[in-house]
Design a protein around this motif. Structure first.
Motif, PDB file in Angstrom:
ATOM      1  N   LYS A  92       2.284  16.032  -9.603  1.00 48.02           N
ATOM      2  CA  LYS A  92       2.542  16.444 -10.989  1.00 48.02           C
ATOM      3  C   LYS A  92       1.349  17.193 -11.573  1.00 48.02           C
ATOM      4  O   LYS A  92       1.509  18.211 -12.259  1.00 48.02           O
ATOM      5  N   ASP A  93       0.142  16.701 -11.300  1.00 47.21           N
ATOM      6  CA  ASP A  93      -1.061  17.364 -11.813  1.00 47.21           C
ATOM      7  C   ASP A  93      -1.217  18.761 -11.226  1.00 47.21           C
ATOM      8  O   ASP A  93      -1.569  19.709 -11.934  1.00 47.21           O
ATOM      9  N   GLN A 132       2.914   6.449  -5.339  1.00 45.29           N
ATOM     10  CA  GLN A 132       2.562   6.655  -6.744  1.00 45.29           C
ATOM     11  C   GLN A 132       1.436   7.671  -6.894  1.00 45.29           C
ATOM     12  O   GLN A 132       1.510   8.574  -7.729  1.00 45.29           O
ATOM     13  N   THR A 133       0.403   7.534  -6.091  1.00 44.88           N
ATOM     14  CA  THR A 133      -0.732   8.446  -6.177  1.00 44.88           C
ATOM     15  C   THR A 133      -0.321   9.856  -5.779  1.00 44.88           C
ATOM     16  O   THR A 133      -0.712  10.830  -6.430  1.00 44.88           O
ATOM     17  N   SER A 134       0.486   9.982  -4.741  1.00 47.02           N
ATOM     18  CA  SER A 134       0.950  11.308  -4.315  1.00 47.02           C
ATOM     19  C   SER A 134       1.792  11.961  -5.403  1.00 47.02           C
ATOM     20  O   SER A 134       1.661  13.162  -5.661  1.00 47.02           O
ATOM     21  N   TRP A 135       2.661  11.191  -6.031  1.00 45.84           N
ATOM     22  CA  TRP A 135       3.506  11.727  -7.101  1.00 45.84           C
ATOM     23  C   TRP A 135       2.642  12.200  -8.277  1.00 45.84           C
ATOM     24  O   TRP A 135       2.864  13.268  -8.825  1.00 45.84           O
ATOM     25  N   ARG A 136       1.636  11.405  -8.640  1.00 45.46           N
ATOM     26  CA  ARG A 136       0.753  11.769  -9.749  1.00 45.46           C
ATOM     27  C   ARG A 136      -0.042  13.035  -9.420  1.00 45.46           C
ATOM     28  O   ARG A 136      -0.166  13.933 -10.264  1.00 45.46           O
ATOM     29  N   ILE A 137      -0.542  13.127  -8.200  1.00 45.07           N
ATOM     30  CA  ILE A 137      -1.298  14.321  -7.796  1.00 45.07           C
ATOM     31  C   ILE A 137      -0.385  15.533  -7.777  1.00 45.07           C
ATOM     32  O   ILE A 137      -0.759  16.625  -8.220  1.00 45.07           O
ATOM     33  N   ASN A 168       0.824  -1.209   0.000  1.00 40.19           N
ATOM     34  CA  ASN A 168       0.000   0.000   0.000  1.00 40.19           C
ATOM     35  C   ASN A 168       0.853   1.252   0.000  1.00 40.19           C
ATOM     36  O   ASN A 168       0.457   2.269  -0.551  1.00 40.19           O
ATOM     37  N   LYS A 186       1.641   2.262  -3.497  1.00 42.09           N
ATOM     38  CA  LYS A 186       0.480   2.877  -4.155  1.00 42.09           C
ATOM     39  C   LYS A 186       0.268   4.308  -3.670  1.00 42.09           C
ATOM     40  O   LYS A 186      -0.088   5.192  -4.440  1.00 42.09           O
ATOM     41  N   VAL A 187       0.492   4.532  -2.383  1.00 41.89           N
ATOM     42  CA  VAL A 187       0.345   5.881  -1.829  1.00 41.89           C
ATOM     43  C   VAL A 187       1.375   6.821  -2.444  1.00 41.89           C
ATOM     44  O   VAL A 187       1.057   7.951  -2.834  1.00 41.89           O
TER      45      VAL A 187
END
Length: 149
Positions: free
Chosen positions: A71-72, A64-69, A58, A61-62
């Motif tokens: 970047k956005d 990865q999601t934090s990195w994607r957010i 997990n 995944k956290v």
């Protein structure tokens, strides 16, 4: 017969042949496979346990999601900057502002926690120092639940 088989085909799978619509059970894989079953079920080239466990974690995944957010948010903030400023400089400026705000919030939270802990320690110290006579009577009696008056 063709009309009957077409009528029996599920509505949400019109493009699949009739043989593909036969129901069968799919069991979801467990989150973490035991070592023995993992080595047996995977081919030798893919039996690296650390990679599988890391991919199912997990925390990964956290991150990865934090990195994607992040970047956005950086891209959205850079789009708000005027076009006369180059995009890499705008991104660096947005990242600097976001990190500064995040560190300010973290510092505020940490200082609040330390202030609350210090106040709790001070209140406990005052309580103990004001109630030393009662605490010594209870500590010296053979039965702490029974007090002598």
């Amino acid at each position: 017969m063709a009309a009957a088989s077409t009528a029996l085909r599920p509505l949400f799978l019109p493009h699949l042949p009739i043989a593909a619509t036969v129901p069968f059970r799919l069991h979801p894989p467990p989150l973490l496979l035991p070592l023995r079953s993992l080595r047996i079920s995977l081919p030798p080239s893919r039996s690296r346990l650390s990679t599988v466990v890391f991919a199912q974690s997990n925390l990964f995944k956290v991150v990865q999601t934090s990195w994607r957010i992040g970047k956005d948010v950086t891209e959205a903030g850079a789009n708000l900057v005027p076009d006369s400023i180059p995009r890499p400089i705008a991104r660096i400026g947005i990242i600097t502002v976001a990190v500064t705000i995040a560190l300010f919030i973290l510092k505020s939270f940490v200082s609040t926690v330390f202030f609350v802990l210090a106040m709790m320690g001070l209140v406990y110290f005052v309580f103990v120092s004001l109630n030393t006579d009662e605490l010594s009577i209870v500590a010296s009696s053979p039965h702490p639940t029974r007090r002598k008056h």
